[in-house]
Motif scaffolding. Sequence first.
Motif, PDB file in Angstrom:
ATOM      1  N   PRO A  21      -2.337 -11.944   3.635  1.00 44.74           N
ATOM      2  CA  PRO A  21      -2.436 -10.414   3.004  1.00 44.74           C
ATOM      3  C   PRO A  21      -1.219 -10.079   2.315  1.00 44.74           C
ATOM      4  CG  PRO A  21      -3.248 -10.337   5.267  1.00 44.74           C
ATOM      5  CD  PRO A  21      -2.500 -11.907   4.996  1.00 44.74           C
ATOM      6  N   LYS A  24      -1.427 -11.415  -1.343  1.00 54.36           N
ATOM      7  CA  LYS A  24      -2.062 -10.767  -1.994  1.00 54.36           C
ATOM      8  C   LYS A  24      -1.656  -9.016  -2.816  1.00 54.36           C
ATOM      9  CE  LYS A  24      -6.217 -12.669  -1.887  1.00 54.36           C
ATOM     10  NZ  LYS A  24      -6.659 -13.220  -3.258  1.00 54.36           N
ATOM     11  N   PRO A  80     -12.866  -9.733  -1.110  1.00 54.63           N
ATOM     12  CA  PRO A  80     -12.780  -8.381  -0.189  1.00 54.63           C
ATOM     13  C   PRO A  80     -11.209  -8.411   0.223  1.00 54.63           C
ATOM     14  CG  PRO A  80     -14.528  -9.867   0.545  1.00 54.63           C
ATOM     15  CD  PRO A  80     -14.105 -10.612  -0.659  1.00 54.63           C
ATOM     16  N   SER A  81     -10.558  -9.674   0.403  1.00 58.01           N
ATOM     17  CA  SER A  81      -9.164  -9.532   0.855  1.00 58.01           C
ATOM     18  C   SER A  81      -8.539  -8.877   0.008  1.00 58.01           C
ATOM     19  CB  SER A  81      -8.879 -10.830   1.095  1.00 58.01           C
ATOM     20  OG  SER A  81      -8.701 -11.743  -0.123  1.00 58.01           O
ATOM     21  N   ASN A  83      -9.350  -6.238  -1.734  1.00 54.59           N
ATOM     22  CA  ASN A  83      -9.768  -4.607  -1.400  1.00 54.59           C
ATOM     23  C   ASN A  83      -9.002  -4.286  -0.336  1.00 54.59           C
ATOM     24  OD1 ASN A  83     -11.425  -4.832  -3.646  1.00 54.59           O
ATOM     25  ND2 ASN A  83     -13.260  -4.918  -2.396  1.00 54.59           N
ATOM     26  N   GLN A  84      -8.890  -5.150   0.563  1.00 56.22           N
ATOM     27  CA  GLN A  84      -7.935  -4.586   1.913  1.00 56.22           C
ATOM     28  C   GLN A  84      -6.293  -4.662   1.427  1.00 56.22           C
ATOM     29  OE1 GLN A  84      -9.325  -7.993   4.659  1.00 56.22           O
ATOM     30  NE2 GLN A  84     -10.654  -6.795   5.313  1.00 56.22           N
ATOM     31  N   ALA A  85      -5.933  -5.450   0.953  1.00 52.97           N
ATOM     32  CA  ALA A  85      -4.652  -5.338   0.387  1.00 52.97           C
ATOM     33  C   ALA A  85      -4.415  -4.150  -0.496  1.00 52.97           C
ATOM     34  CB  ALA A  85      -4.233  -6.858  -0.621  1.00 52.97           C
ATOM     35  N   LEU A  87      -5.908  -1.111  -0.066  1.00 50.30           N
ATOM     36  CA  LEU A  87      -5.788  -0.308   0.682  1.00 50.30           C
ATOM     37  C   LEU A  87      -4.425  -0.107   1.594  1.00 50.30           C
ATOM     38  CD1 LEU A  87      -9.443  -0.532   2.325  1.00 50.30           C
ATOM     39  CD2 LEU A  87      -8.659   1.400   0.958  1.00 50.30           C
ATOM     40  N   PHE A  88      -4.057  -1.389   1.822  1.00 45.41           N
ATOM     41  CA  PHE A  88      -2.904  -1.382   2.663  1.00 45.41           C
ATOM     42  C   PHE A  88      -1.742  -0.727   1.744  1.00 45.41           C
ATOM     43  CE2 PHE A  88       1.200  -3.244   4.138  1.00 45.41           C
ATOM     44  CZ  PHE A  88       1.055  -2.712   5.533  1.00 45.41           C
ATOM     45  N   SER A  91      -1.945   3.108   1.577  1.00 46.49           N
ATOM     46  CA  SER A  91      -1.679   3.693   2.678  1.00 46.49           C
ATOM     47  C   SER A  91      -0.070   3.605   2.790  1.00 46.49           C
ATOM     48  CB  SER A  91      -2.395   2.929   3.933  1.00 46.49           C
ATOM     49  OG  SER A  91      -1.697   1.688   4.088  1.00 46.49           O
TER      50      SER A  91
END
Length: 150
Positions: A21, A24, A80-81, A83-85, A87-88, A91
């Motif tokens: 993560p 990314k 998808p990873s 997209n998660q990165a 979001l992090f 945030s």
Amino acid sequence: MAIQKLTFNRKPTPLNPEFRPLYKMCVILLILKISSRSNTSSLLKLHFFSWMIKNEERRKQLISIVEDGNPQLPIFNIEPSLNQAILFLSSEGLIDTLVDRFKLTEKGGALIGEILDDATAFEKEIGFLNLIGKKFNEKKVDELLNHLSK
């Protein structure tokens, strides 16, 4: 003859850096800083650059597209990873989420500045993004998608 006992020993499995993560997240910040106008990019462009930056063959392909106008546009994956990165990063206040774009914040800019100051960090990625610069813009990403959808 039947097996009486089966034993499994868990061994650590190394994780390829490009799947981590933090890697990314740094790549996203680098793309926003080096290869995006006004430090702003669409989700699609982030996915495209993230996919192309992964190996030497893909990097050469994008350089050819940018420098020679090579019409052979590559197919790329949506990860998808990534997209998660995103979001992090959002945030943590490192990027802002706009209507259809992502923008590097001042806090994100400070972090990426530290990464850029380290000559040993992300050498290949930074070299590649500097070579491409801002030449592959959102319009070219849209052209790529239109070409692939035919």
